[in-house]
Write a protein that holds these residues in place. Structure first.
Motif, PDB file in Angstrom:
ATOM      1  N   ILE A 211      -6.076   6.459   0.479  1.00 58.89           N
ATOM      2  CA  ILE A 211      -5.405   5.526  -0.553  1.00 58.89           C
ATOM      3  C   ILE A 211      -6.206   5.136  -1.657  1.00 58.89           C
ATOM      4  O   ILE A 211      -6.048   5.199  -2.776  1.00 58.89           O
ATOM      5  N   SER A 214      -6.717   7.433  -4.506  1.00 61.52           N
ATOM      6  CA  SER A 214      -5.473   7.976  -5.291  1.00 61.52           C
ATOM      7  C   SER A 214      -5.473   7.152  -6.565  1.00 61.52           C
ATOM      8  O   SER A 214      -6.181   6.153  -6.448  1.00 61.52           O
ATOM      9  N   PRO A 215      -4.969   7.958  -7.627  1.00 63.71           N
ATOM     10  CA  PRO A 215      -4.756   7.282  -8.790  1.00 63.71           C
ATOM     11  C   PRO A 215      -3.977   6.177  -8.857  1.00 63.71           C
ATOM     12  O   PRO A 215      -3.197   6.289  -9.989  1.00 63.71           O
ATOM     13  N   THR A 216      -3.832   5.323  -8.162  1.00 58.88           N
ATOM     14  CA  THR A 216      -2.741   4.269  -8.310  1.00 58.88           C
ATOM     15  C   THR A 216      -3.709   2.981  -8.424  1.00 58.88           C
ATOM     16  O   THR A 216      -4.792   2.740  -8.202  1.00 58.88           O
ATOM     17  N   VAL A 222      -5.225  -7.088  -1.454  1.00 54.88           N
ATOM     18  CA  VAL A 222      -4.600  -6.103  -0.625  1.00 54.88           C
ATOM     19  C   VAL A 222      -5.443  -5.163   0.357  1.00 54.88           C
ATOM     20  O   VAL A 222      -5.468  -5.109   1.459  1.00 54.88           O
TER      21      VAL A 222
ATOM     22  N   GLY B  41      -0.721  10.046  -5.632  1.00 54.08           N
ATOM     23  CA  GLY B  41      -0.310   8.759  -5.205  1.00 54.08           C
ATOM     24  C   GLY B  41      -0.104   8.522  -3.991  1.00 54.08           C
ATOM     25  O   GLY B  41      -0.700   9.113  -3.165  1.00 54.08           O
ATOM     26  N   ALA B  42       0.250   7.117  -3.751  1.00 50.44           N
ATOM     27  CA  ALA B  42       0.146   6.474  -2.343  1.00 50.44           C
ATOM     28  C   ALA B  42       1.154   7.131  -1.526  1.00 50.44           C
ATOM     29  O   ALA B  42       0.950   7.595  -0.326  1.00 50.44           O
ATOM     30  N   PHE B 110       1.510   1.317   7.037  1.00 54.67           N
ATOM     31  CA  PHE B 110       0.988   0.192   6.613  1.00 54.67           C
ATOM     32  C   PHE B 110       0.136   0.357   5.354  1.00 54.67           C
ATOM     33  O   PHE B 110       0.238  -0.414   4.420  1.00 54.67           O
ATOM     34  N   VAL B 111      -1.088   1.108   5.396  1.00 59.70           N
ATOM     35  CA  VAL B 111      -1.911   1.432   4.259  1.00 59.70           C
ATOM     36  C   VAL B 111      -1.177   1.589   2.795  1.00 59.70           C
ATOM     37  O   VAL B 111      -1.167   1.242   2.135  1.00 59.70           O
ATOM     38  N   ALA B 112      -0.501   2.841   3.354  1.00 58.51           N
ATOM     39  CA  ALA B 112       0.259   3.297   2.155  1.00 58.51           C
ATOM     40  C   ALA B 112       1.111   2.358   1.529  1.00 58.51           C
ATOM     41  O   ALA B 112       1.223   2.015   0.111  1.00 58.51           O
ATOM     42  N   SER B 114       0.964  -1.058   1.392  1.00 52.95           N
ATOM     43  CA  SER B 114      -0.129  -1.704   0.925  1.00 52.95           C
ATOM     44  C   SER B 114      -0.290  -1.486  -0.495  1.00 52.95           C
ATOM     45  O   SER B 114      -0.453  -2.234  -1.392  1.00 52.95           O
ATOM     46  N   VAL B 115      -0.657  -0.279  -0.887  1.00 51.07           N
ATOM     47  CA  VAL B 115      -0.800   0.156  -2.025  1.00 51.07           C
ATOM     48  C   VAL B 115       0.295   0.118  -2.793  1.00 51.07           C
ATOM     49  O   VAL B 115       0.547  -0.153  -3.993  1.00 51.07           O
ATOM     50  N   TRP B 117       3.038  -1.600  -2.812  1.00 53.79           N
ATOM     51  CA  TRP B 117       3.234  -2.992  -3.227  1.00 53.79           C
ATOM     52  C   TRP B 117       3.041  -3.096  -4.831  1.00 53.79           C
ATOM     53  O   TRP B 117       3.306  -3.916  -5.474  1.00 53.79           O
ATOM     54  N   GLN B 118       1.647  -2.516  -4.985  1.00 55.02           N
ATOM     55  CA  GLN B 118       0.956  -2.803  -6.286  1.00 55.02           C
ATOM     56  C   GLN B 118       1.399  -1.886  -7.490  1.00 55.02           C
ATOM     57  O   GLN B 118       1.165  -1.761  -8.803  1.00 55.02           O
ATOM     58  N   MET B 119       2.312  -0.848  -7.033  1.00 50.68           N
ATOM     59  CA  MET B 119       2.590  -0.002  -8.118  1.00 50.68           C
ATOM     60  C   MET B 119       3.814  -0.487  -8.803  1.00 50.68           C
ATOM     61  O   MET B 119       4.712  -1.090  -8.325  1.00 50.68           O
TER      62      MET B 119
END
Lengths: 710, 234
Positions: A211, A214-216, A222, B41-42, B110-112, B114-115, B117-119
């Protein structure tokens, strides 16, 4: 404006001085600066000086191991070797002939049942090599740190078992694991089984790393939550295992330490704090970790002790008084673990003087830099400007310790098997009355030797325009008294930024480390019972020395030395001698009583087997004292030789090369505030480059890797 | 001479930039070629995580079959599996590995999430916290409503995958990170026209912690999202 070059006097010849001189005399500056380096005694190097003694043996100031994050140091050294342009047939024609990757390191690990073992870690290679010219800013980005942190944690989990590390190394010397895909790596863990019940943690770390890569858009709240939950999980699930399993204990300590540092950084808002990691510099490193929930197990771990040991972070050298500023420690740990390129460690294949300072000397001399050896600075005289004006250095007063015959320049290097090297003694034959000085036992490098043949006053505008004060911190009060008197913050700096004396011990042994009972490969090991806590196997250097009877192994030991902060008067000639005598006794005791913890076969029922020690002249001794005195023992008591600490709360008192207290002077050294603020080669080189910027605005601060860093 | 003395040049700045966030991108815009090539991406991260987990599970099963000898499994797994009581058979080894792998899946999800959420555009989470008495808290988006019945403060996060609303959905029991905590069972998933409704009941004795479950497709078993409840305790 004038076409005459600016005359820059650099006082001191250590790492920072080399960096300043190298940057100021780059061809692109078209000779704007004419540099002269004033050096006490007969050799360059400062705390990195080394010399060739009997049998061409390398005699070091201490143990020096370069780290893979030394971007500035390696960049300059690589450029220096390129310019040096040694023939390709030379053993040391380029930097990578001299600096070899050294990935195995370790600590002594104490167990709850009173036993101890050694925990050795094999760091995976980082992309590229240190000093690559493309060092990008992204190396210091938060996302890159997070990604690299998880990657390293994952690799450490994989390397938990020593046997597996060695297996992996045999299969693939360049990397930790022959498995290259995450699937293969995790499957391997599963097969090993040891980590079966914490596979979830492994996976969570792995996933978090993916994660982070990753380019997000990553939200730190968080991520903090994820790290929090990982920590909680690890605490609950793994803690129960550690009392039963050494490997699990090590894993737990590392994971807990890493996650605590991450959690603390996020909770304290260090990523976005205007002062970066400096925001926690008033706390001790261990104290800060405790504040953020590190377990007692971790706080008392050998791994954490190591971080103190390698930086001699003990007030007055006393192991009972550990003290390391949290901000500096965190910055250094982040840089060391997360930004290293190539190998985590690099070992020199010759003495540091020969690897670093002889090439710099040769290249700088070709560029027209003048070297004034045997010049000991006595005073920097300030102008009598009004208190509202910025003063300047009007005069510099030197004691000239020796003059060369016939007015020649002193040529300091000797040839050892085709390589220019520094000798361990002055080349007496070049000096006027050199033989007499030798017979009298003159020690030009000693603070307590006042030998002077001439007093020299250099005047601003005539002899120099600009000054770079690049002496060791301990020397500052002795040469800059007027500055300390004029500027309270200078005085405060010398009081608050502490130094520590150190000791070093080199032994040449007639058996290899395997025969001595060491069960692993060549290693750097710390945490072993004192009085020398750190041992590095340096056997690779034997090939570059010329003993009549070649030793089979070579070991360097080092440690801090307990001394008071205050130095005795310069006429206290007994001070150094008393410590030197005590260290011989200490070393004898060390070999008799403690060396068995790493070399069990080096001792018998009578203690150390003294016949193991190899004399450089081929003599054979049976008595301990003669054997011991044939080896190299060194105490670093001179003010300029003392190691600079970064105790909690001290960093804010450092003076920066960019500070403008004196209109024609700047400072350089690992005691200054120049980005890294810890005692190491990289910090010194960075400081030297920042000092060059203060003089010339070159290099740009943005081009000094690591200067802009939280 | 003093007037003509050399002086240091004026500098643009005299301090390092310590504030990382102010100077360097936090968004990964300067990712290494490896990272940007490997990851899109996530979702890709989560997918990789699933692949790892599936491979692990298969490998674990294969190893268990290979080591189908009494006592062998305990050697194989050392103290890590010391909480396993009695003789280690291939059956309970398999059960245990599946449990571990399932936990792993939840973690990856869960971890994925979490990210995610921010997208940008990903706003479908439901998040409610209350210390009041029994409550019903509708929330959601994209055709989903979450109702929570709890005497304890809780935080609920529901993350359906795109297109999940058109599938036939079910939810696994929500498992805690601590394997000893009882799972939150009986999550109801019902559909009323275009609207999906998730009902979650949290007992007063439910230990605080994070509980996570997979939202799955009843037809093909594929993962269609995740549901997590953070029980914060009184």
């Amino acid at each position: 404006m004038t076409s005459e070059p600016t005359k820059v006097a650099i006082i001191g010849g250590g790492c920072s001085a080399m960096a300043t001189a190298f940057d100021l005399t780059r061809p692109e500056l078209e000779g704007q600066y004419q540099v002269t380096i004033f050096q006490q005694g007969f050799r360059l190097g400062g705390k990195g000086a080394s010399g060739r003694g009997p049998g061409d043996r390398i005699e070091e100031h201490g143990l020096h191991i370069f780290m893979g994050f030394y971007e500035n140091a390696f960049r300059l050294i690589r450029e220096c070797y390129r310019e040096l342009d040694r023939p390709s047939t030379s053993r040391f024609s380029d930097w990578d002939d001299v600096f070899k990757p050294d990935r195995l390191t370790g600590v002594k690990d104490d167990h709850h049942d009173g036993t101890a073992s050694h925990w050795l870690t094999w760091f995976p290679p980082g992309a590229g090599t240190p000093g690559d010219p493309d060092a990008p800013p992204r190396m210091f980005s938060a996302s890159e740190y997070m990604a690299r942190g998880f990657q390293l944690l994952e690799a450490t989990l994989l390397s938990a078992r020593r046997d597996e590390v060695l297996d992996a190394k045999e299969e693939n010397p360049e990397g930790l694991s022959p498995s290259s895909t995450p699937i293969e790596q995790v499957s391997r863990i599963f097969r090993l089984g040891q980590l079966g019940s914490i596979a979830v943690a492994v996976e969570a770390v792995h996933a978090a790393r993916l994660i982070a890569e990753s380019p997000t858009l990553i939200s730190f709240p968080v991520l903090a939550k994820v790290v929090d939950m990982l920590s909680e999980f690890v605490n609950r699930r793994v803690h129960a295992l550690v009392s039963r399993d050494t490997e699990m204990k090590r894993l737990f300590e590392l994971i807990d330490l890493t996650l605590t540092a991450m959690r603390g950084s996020l909770q304290d808002g260090l990523i976005s704090h205007p002062d970066g990691f400096d925001a926690i510099s008033d706390l001790d490193w261990r104290e800060w970790l405790k504040k953020h929930g590190a377990t007692e197990l971790t706080l008392n771990s050998s791994f954490l002790d190591t971080l103190y040991n390698i930086a001699f972070s003990y007030e007055q050298g006393d192991l009972r008084r550990p003290n390391a500023g949290a901000g500096e420690a965190l910055r250094c740990a982040v840089r060391a673990f997360l930004t290293y390129r190539g190998s985590f460690f690099y070992k020199m294949q010759t003495g540091m003087g020969d690897a670093v300072f002889a090439p710099f000397y040769e290249v700088l001399r070709r560029r027209g830099v003048r070297f004034e050896f045997f010049h000991r600075l006595r005073n920097l005289q300030l102008s009598t400007a009004l208190s509202s004006q910025t003063p300047s250095i009007e005069e510099m007063h030197f004691d000239v310790q020796a003059r060369c015959k016939d007015g020649h320049d002193y040529l300091p290097l000797v040839d050892v098997d085709g390589i220019p090297c520094w000798p361990s003694e002055p080349l007496w034959d070049q000096l006027l009355d050199g033989r007499e000085s030798k017979d009298k036992g003159v020690d030009f490098e000693s603070h307590w030797d006042a030998t002077t043949v001439e007093n020299l006053r250099l005047k601003v505008g005539e002899d120099f325009d600009a000054v770079v004060l690049a002496v060791g911190l301990g020397e500052v009060p002795f040469v800059a008294g007027e500055l300390l008197e004029r500027f309270p913050h200078w005085k405060r700096m010398t009081e608050k930024v502490k130094t520590v004396a150190t000791k070093a011990f080199q032994v040449w042994v007639s058996e290899d480390i395997e025969a001595l009972g060491w069960r692993d490969d060549s290693v750097n090991l710390t945490g072993i019972p004192g009085p020398y806590e750190t041992w590095a196997d340096m056997t690779h250097l034997i090939a570059h020395e010329s003993f009549p009877k070649e030793p089979k192994s070579l070991a360097y030991f080092c440690s801090s030395l307990i001394t008071p902060d205050e130095l005795p008067a310069q006429d206290d000639f007994e001070y150094k001698a008393s410590y030197e005598a005590a260290i011989v006794v200490d070393s004898q005791r060390y070999l008799n009583e403690n060396i068995g913890t790493v070399w069990p076969n080096a001792v018998d029922e009578n203690g150390f087997r003294w016949a193991l020690l190899v004399d450089p002249d081929g003599e054979e001794y049976q008595d301990p004292e003669s054997s011991l005195r044939s080896q190299y023992i060194r105490v670093n008591l001179n003010p300029t030789d003392r190691y600079v600490l970064f105790t909690a709360g001290s960093s804010k008192h450092r003076i920066s090369p960019l500070d403008y207290d004196v209109s024609n002077m700047t400072v350089a050294g690992d005691w200054t505030d120049a980005g890294l603020n810890v005692g190491c080669v990289e910090a010194a080189m960075m400081s030297g480059r920042v000092a060059a910027h203060a003089i010339s605005t070159y290099p740009a601060l943005e081009d000094i890797p690591g200067f802009d860093h939280p | 001479m003093t007037e003509q003395a050399w002086k240091r040049p004026a500098l643009e700045r005299t301090k390092p930039h310590r504030q990382l966030a102010a100077n360097i991108s936090l968004t990964g815009s300067q990712q290494s070629p490896k990272a940007s090539h490997a990851m899109t991406g996530a979702a890709k991260g989560a997918q990789l995580g699933y692949e790892v987990s599936e491979e692990q599970m298969e490998e674990g099963k294969a190893q268990a079959r290979f080591h189908d000898i009494p006592g062998a499994a305990s050697d194989l797994f050392g103290s890590g599996f010391s909480d396993l009581k009695g003789t280690v058979s291939s059956e309970n080894f398999l059960a245990l590995s599946e449990r571990v792998m399932k936990d792993t899946l939840l973690w990856v999800e869960f971890v994925a999430r979490s990210v995610q959420w921010q997208m940008p555009g990903s706003k479908s989470e439901s998040n409610e916290t209350s210390k009041s008495a029994e409550q019903t808290a509708p929330a959601g988006g994209g055709g989903f409503t979450t109702e929570v019945s709890s005497l304890q403060p809780v935080e609920v996060t529901f993350q359906p995958h795109p297109g999940a609303e058109s599938r036939s959905l079910g939810v696994h029991d929500l498992r805690g990170l601590d394997a000893e905590s009882p799972a939150i069972t009986g999550v109801e998933v019902t559909r009323d026209g275009d609207q999906w409704r998730l009902r979650i009941g949290i007992g007063q004795s439910q230990p605080p912690g994070l509980y996570t479950g997979i939202v799955f497709d009843r037809e093909d078993g594929a993962i269609r999202g995740s549901l997590s409840v953070a029980v914060k305790g009184g």
